[in-house]
Design a protein around this motif. Sequence first.
Motif, mmCIF file in Angstrom:
data_model
loop_
_atom_site.group_PDB
_atom_site.id
_atom_site.type_symbol
_atom_site.label_atom_id
_atom_site.label_comp_id
_atom_site.label_asym_id
_atom_site.label_seq_id
_atom_site.Cartn_x
_atom_site.Cartn_y
_atom_site.Cartn_z
ATOM 1 N N ASP A 34 6.117 -14.571 -5.882
ATOM 2 C CA ASP A 34 6.976 -14.660 -4.700
ATOM 3 C C ASP A 34 6.885 -13.428 -3.793
ATOM 4 O OD1 ASP A 34 8.752 -16.256 -3.199
ATOM 5 O OD2 ASP A 34 10.500 -15.180 -3.968
ATOM 6 N N GLN A 35 5.673 -12.894 -3.642
ATOM 7 C CA GLN A 35 5.476 -11.748 -2.761
ATOM 8 C C GLN A 35 4.428 -12.078 -1.689
ATOM 9 O OE1 GLN A 35 5.804 -7.589 -4.739
ATOM 10 N NE2 GLN A 35 4.708 -8.837 -6.231
ATOM 11 N N THR A 36 4.675 -11.596 -0.479
ATOM 12 C CA THR A 36 3.723 -11.770 0.620
ATOM 13 C C THR A 36 3.591 -10.474 1.397
ATOM 14 O OG1 THR A 36 4.076 -14.155 0.911
ATOM 15 C CG2 THR A 36 3.299 -12.940 2.826
ATOM 16 N N LEU A 37 2.347 -10.085 1.651
ATOM 17 C CA LEU A 37 2.081 -8.952 2.535
ATOM 18 C C LEU A 37 1.929 -9.488 3.955
ATOM 19 C CD1 LEU A 37 -0.556 -7.114 0.339
ATOM 20 C CD2 LEU A 37 1.708 -6.219 0.918
ATOM 21 N N ILE A 38 2.705 -8.940 4.879
ATOM 22 C CA ILE A 38 2.598 -9.295 6.289
ATOM 23 C C ILE A 38 1.837 -8.178 6.978
ATOM 24 C CG2 ILE A 38 3.841 -9.832 8.414
ATOM 25 C CD1 ILE A 38 6.240 -10.646 6.711
ATOM 26 N N SER A 39 0.707 -8.524 7.590
ATOM 27 C CA SER A 39 -0.157 -7.522 8.217
ATOM 28 C C SER A 39 -0.289 -7.795 9.708
ATOM 29 C CB SER A 39 -1.539 -7.549 7.563
ATOM 30 O OG SER A 39 -2.457 -6.713 8.244
ATOM 31 N N HIS A 40 -0.136 -6.746 10.502
ATOM 32 C CA HIS A 40 -0.372 -6.830 11.944
ATOM 33 C C HIS A 40 -1.425 -5.793 12.301
ATOM 34 C CE1 HIS A 40 0.298 -6.773 16.287
ATOM 35 N NE2 HIS A 40 0.977 -7.886 16.146
ATOM 36 N N LEU A 41 -2.404 -6.189 13.112
ATOM 37 C CA LEU A 41 -3.540 -5.319 13.402
ATOM 38 C C LEU A 41 -3.275 -4.285 14.485
ATOM 39 C CD1 LEU A 41 -6.387 -7.986 13.290
ATOM 40 C CD2 LEU A 41 -5.697 -6.401 11.483
ATOM 41 N N GLY A 42 -2.151 -4.429 15.202
ATOM 42 C CA GLY A 42 -1.866 -3.464 16.258
ATOM 43 C C GLY A 42 -2.941 -3.462 17.326
ATOM 44 N N MET A 43 -3.287 -2.291 17.836
ATOM 45 C CA MET A 43 -4.275 -2.185 18.902
ATOM 46 C C MET A 43 -5.701 -2.081 18.377
ATOM 47 S SD MET A 43 -2.624 -2.304 21.756
ATOM 48 C CE MET A 43 -3.777 -1.630 22.940
ATOM 49 N N LEU A 94 1.765 -2.915 7.728
ATOM 50 C CA LEU A 94 1.748 -3.829 6.598
ATOM 51 C C LEU A 94 3.069 -3.686 5.860
ATOM 52 C CD1 LEU A 94 -1.141 -4.739 4.313
ATOM 53 C CD2 LEU A 94 0.960 -3.929 3.244
ATOM 54 N N VAL A 95 3.768 -4.809 5.691
ATOM 55 C CA VAL A 95 5.052 -4.801 4.994
ATOM 56 C C VAL A 95 5.023 -5.842 3.887
ATOM 57 C CG1 VAL A 95 6.317 -4.006 7.034
ATOM 58 C CG2 VAL A 95 6.098 -6.464 6.592
ATOM 59 N N LEU A 96 5.927 -5.695 2.931
ATOM 60 C CA LEU A 96 6.018 -6.604 1.798
ATOM 61 C C LEU A 96 7.272 -7.448 1.941
ATOM 62 C CD1 LEU A 96 4.538 -7.285 -0.856
ATOM 63 C CD2 LEU A 96 5.999 -5.597 -1.995
ATOM 64 N N ALA A 97 7.120 -8.759 1.785
ATOM 65 C CA ALA A 97 8.242 -9.677 1.979
ATOM 66 C C ALA A 97 8.313 -10.670 0.820
ATOM 67 C CB ALA A 97 8.092 -10.430 3.298
ATOM 68 N N GLN A 98 9.437 -11.379 0.729
ATOM 69 C CA GLN A 98 9.636 -12.409 -0.277
ATOM 70 C C GLN A 98 9.085 -13.726 0.261
ATOM 71 O OE1 GLN A 98 13.684 -12.557 -1.638
ATOM 72 N NE2 GLN A 98 13.360 -14.392 -2.890
ATOM 73 N N THR A 99 8.141 -14.311 -0.436
ATOM 74 C CA THR A 99 7.466 -15.510 0.055
ATOM 75 C C THR A 99 8.436 -16.652 0.324
ATOM 76 O OG1 THR A 99 5.497 -14.885 -1.201
ATOM 77 C CG2 THR A 99 5.609 -17.158 -0.396
ATOM 78 N N SER A 100 9.362 -16.878 -0.588
ATOM 79 C CA SER A 100 10.289 -18.005 -0.462
ATOM 80 C C SER A 100 11.255 -17.850 0.700
ATOM 81 C CB SER A 100 11.068 -18.198 -1.759
ATOM 82 O OG SER A 100 11.780 -17.014 -2.104
ATOM 83 N N ARG A 101 11.340 -16.642 1.257
ATOM 84 C CA ARG A 101 12.234 -16.401 2.394
ATOM 85 C C ARG A 101 11.465 -15.833 3.580
ATOM 86 N NH1 ARG A 101 17.749 -13.550 0.505
ATOM 87 N NH2 ARG A 101 18.300 -14.398 2.556
ATOM 88 N N LEU A 102 10.195 -16.187 3.653
ATOM 89 C CA LEU A 102 9.326 -15.603 4.670
ATOM 90 C C LEU A 102 9.801 -15.930 6.078
ATOM 91 C CD1 LEU A 102 6.811 -13.830 4.512
ATOM 92 C CD2 LEU A 102 5.421 -15.889 4.740
ATOM 93 N N ASP A 103 10.266 -17.155 6.286
ATOM 94 C CA ASP A 103 10.715 -17.559 7.615
ATOM 95 C C ASP A 103 11.947 -16.785 8.083
ATOM 96 O OD1 ASP A 103 8.681 -19.358 7.817
ATOM 97 O OD2 ASP A 103 9.866 -21.094 7.214
ATOM 98 N N GLU A 104 12.614 -16.110 7.151
ATOM 99 C CA GLU A 104 13.802 -15.334 7.494
ATOM 100 C C GLU A 104 13.476 -13.870 7.764
ATOM 101 O OE1 GLU A 104 16.758 -15.856 4.441
ATOM 102 O OE2 GLU A 104 16.187 -17.949 4.126
ATOM 103 N N HIS A 105 12.216 -13.487 7.578
ATOM 104 C CA HIS A 105 11.856 -12.082 7.784
ATOM 105 C C HIS A 105 12.017 -11.726 9.251
ATOM 106 C CE1 HIS A 105 9.469 -8.388 7.957
ATOM 107 N NE2 HIS A 105 9.686 -8.297 6.657
#
Length: 297
Positions: free
Chosen positions: A67-76, A132-143
């Motif tokens: 139940d873990q998800t890494l959310i990554s944004h590439l920025g510029m 890059l942040v770590l989130a709960q997969t089951s609540r990803l839409d609430e991040h």
Amino acid sequence: MPELPEVETVRRGLQPFMEGARIEKVQQNRADLRFPFPENLADKITGKRIEALGRRAKYLTIHLEDDQTLISHLGMSGSYRIESESAENLPGQFIHERSKKSAHDHLIFSLMNDEGQKTNIIYNDPRRFGFLVLAQTSRLDEHPFLEKLGLEPTGNLLSGEWMDQAFAGKKAPLKAALLDQSLIAGLGNIYVCEAMWRTGLSPLRSAGSVTTQGGADPAVADRLATHIREVIADAIAAGGSSLRDYRQADGELGYFQHSFSVYGREGEPCRREGCNGTITRITQSGRSTFWCESCQH
């Protein structure tokens, strides 16, 4: 900044090497990027299996077991580099090598798949605007990064009927409404300009003017929705638009910039058949808008 097609291209490039692999080691070379890395990141994800790679708008999502998800944004200027024996066999024509300066390699995932193949996935970011942040997969839409995102522009849910309702009564310029991430998620400046040109709509007209409530024929919203989906699909198929620092995951450049009809073509002839206009650049909300005053109304 990479737009949706670029992030989707990165996802597709990384997918064969990351999905199903297990994280054997995480090497973190600095404490932060735009934001601090998650506390004890290496301890939390080492040994975890990568179940899937996804994308939401311009965010890459790396779904792990437990139940873990890494959310990554590439920025510029963020990019992922693959170092694997089989990475050199990725399809596509090589054009330019991406910067591989180790000083900008901030995070290295050492992976092993079920066949014993080892791969290093390296996150490189000279300007460090990515994160890059770590989130709960089951609540990803609430991040907080994802909860207010609107409709994805890649499927049939983005229809003329939906747009007719979503834009009804909106006095904001059409371009501003199309860039509103709470309405359409991941649609960026480049592809908004291209979709408006394909549809023949001025970026200066109000968003509400393309709806039936605003007096428009239903076909207007239908055409706009269709062209948005098509321009995104064309860009993904071409490998994204390699502007400035963006590169595909395997180091290749994308090709879609060669077929831009308006973006970056200020002063050049309009490419619409039968139009004698010239592409103009204006500034809207601090961003450049490229369009043809002769054929976009």
